[in-house]
Design a protein around this motif. Structure first.
Motif, PDB file in Angstrom:
ATOM      1  N   PRO A 261     105.003   1.906  25.479  1.00 19.40           N
ATOM      2  CA  PRO A 261     104.352   1.570  26.746  1.00 19.40           C
ATOM      3  C   PRO A 261     102.906   1.116  26.626  1.00 19.40           C
ATOM      4  O   PRO A 261     102.313   0.681  27.604  1.00 19.40           O
ATOM      5  CB  PRO A 261     104.434   2.888  27.533  1.00 19.40           C
ATOM      6  CG  PRO A 261     104.503   3.945  26.494  1.00 19.40           C
ATOM      7  CD  PRO A 261     105.270   3.359  25.368  1.00 19.40           C
TER       8      PRO A 261
ATOM      9  N   GLY B  61     106.937   1.952  35.501  1.00 23.58           N
ATOM     10  CA  GLY B  61     107.996   1.570  34.576  1.00 23.58           C
ATOM     11  C   GLY B  61     108.267   0.087  34.470  1.00 23.58           C
ATOM     12  O   GLY B  61     109.245  -0.329  33.875  1.00 23.58           O
TER      13      GLY B  61
ATOM     14  N   GLN C 258     103.299   4.421  33.388  1.00 19.74           N
ATOM     15  CA  GLN C 258     104.503   5.233  33.220  1.00 19.74           C
ATOM     16  C   GLN C 258     105.072   5.739  34.535  1.00 19.74           C
ATOM     17  O   GLN C 258     106.224   6.175  34.589  1.00 19.74           O
ATOM     18  CB  GLN C 258     104.220   6.396  32.264  1.00 19.74           C
ATOM     19  CG  GLN C 258     103.818   5.904  30.877  1.00 19.74           C
ATOM     20  CD  GLN C 258     103.950   6.974  29.817  1.00 19.74           C
ATOM     21  OE1 GLN C 258     104.867   7.771  29.856  1.00 19.74           O
ATOM     22  NE2 GLN C 258     103.049   6.982  28.852  1.00 19.74           N
TER      23      GLN C 258
ATOM     24  N   ILE D 116     109.236   7.614  28.596  1.00 22.05           N
ATOM     25  CA  ILE D 116     109.647   6.522  29.481  1.00 22.05           C
ATOM     26  C   ILE D 116     110.464   5.527  28.675  1.00 22.05           C
ATOM     27  O   ILE D 116     110.129   5.208  27.540  1.00 22.05           O
ATOM     28  CB  ILE D 116     108.428   5.833  30.129  1.00 22.05           C
ATOM     29  CG1 ILE D 116     108.906   4.758  31.117  1.00 22.05           C
ATOM     30  CG2 ILE D 116     107.512   5.230  29.100  1.00 22.05           C
ATOM     31  CD1 ILE D 116     107.785   4.225  31.987  1.00 22.05           C
TER      32      ILE D 116
END
Length: 285
Positions: A234, A192, A189, A51
């Protein structure tokens, strides 16, 4: 024809003044370079984990860089906490050493040069522990430290990176390890969006990113190449434990302990500027 000396001097002075005025007018009329343009230059770099999020598209980087991160150093007790979630991380070379040694040097340089108190937590019992679950093990430890030391305003989680090639380069005449600043965006994820994780929460994401961004921006002014970029991932890590939480990789597994320690002085100078630390006055006889 005989030239009057006084007239010649006066004419010369008029010419100099005219040239100076034109030069001044040229400088003063030159368009100002917008600091906002400079501040929105690429500071954050995505780590490829499936991502990619551009921080600049979701947050105003200029505002992150303008946030006042000064800390109070007159309070009783430590103001800065140094921890090592992975205390087993060691450096290359004949002189063996780990991130614990680099943390010792950071503590020493800070306290010797600035009016600040530092607490260095060294989890030496877990130097052989698996990295799996390390952040979960460290979280309650740090929470207890914060409860016992409410004066703490800054947490620095000091690591060593893993890489194929050494990071060290020549800085100020010394072979010096580079530093990665790592920021966790706490992202789901599938969504986003920064801070979108429903499993974990971090109310201090913007504060964390402000700290990371200012470290990178100020290092570019003081010691270019010391902090190449802010690496965004992330995850949350344990950056939710304090607004001024910083995760750094000082050097990597191919750098020596000496090269990592050589990074501490310039790193501390950057940190002191960002946190507005007061220097210790030294008297020499």
């Amino acid at each position: 024809m005989k030239i009057n000396r006084r007239v010649l001097i006066a004419a010369s002075l008029i010419a100099i003044i005219s040239i100076s005025s034109v030069a001044y007018a040229s400088v003063s009329s030159a368009p100002e370079v917008s600091k906002k343009v400079d501040k929105n230059m690429s500071i954050f770099r995505n780590f490829d984990v499936g991502i990619k999020v551009k921080v600049e598209e979701q947050l105003n980087v200029s505002k992150l860089l303008e946030k006042d991160l000064s800390i109070q150093t007159t309070t009783k007790g430590p103001q800065i906490l140094i921890i090592h979630t992975h205390p087993q991380e060691e450096y290359a070379g004949d002189k063996k050493g780990s991130v614990l040694d680099v943390g010792d040097e950071l503590e020493r340089v800070l306290e010797e040069n600035y009016k600040v108190s530092v607490l260095h937590y060294k989890d030496e019992k877990n130097t052989q522990a698996s990295v799996v679950g390390a952040y979960e093990r460290m979280e309650p430890i740090v929470e207890d430290i914060l409860k016992e030391n409410p004066s703490i305003q800054v947490i620095i989680d000091l690591h060593r990176d893993g890489a194929v090639e050494p990071s060290a380069t020549l800085m100020n005449g010394k072979s010096t390890a580079k530093i990665n600043v790592v920021s966790g965006l706490n992202i789901d994820q599938n969504i986003g969006t920064i801070g979108s994780s429903k499993t974990y929460s971090n109310p201090y994401i913007e504060d964390n990113l402000s700290f990371s961004a200012q470290m990178k921006y100020k290092s570019d002014e003081l010691t270019p190449n010391l902090i190449p970029y802010v690496l965004v991932k992330p995850y949350r890590y344990n950056l939710h434990l304090a607004p001024k939480s910083l995760l750094v990789d000082i050097g990597n597994n191919n750098d020596t302990l000496e090269e990592a320690i050589n990074a501490i002085q310039p790193f501390t100078e950057v940190l002191a500027e960002v946190l507005n630390l007061e220097k210790v006055t030294k008297w020499y006889t």
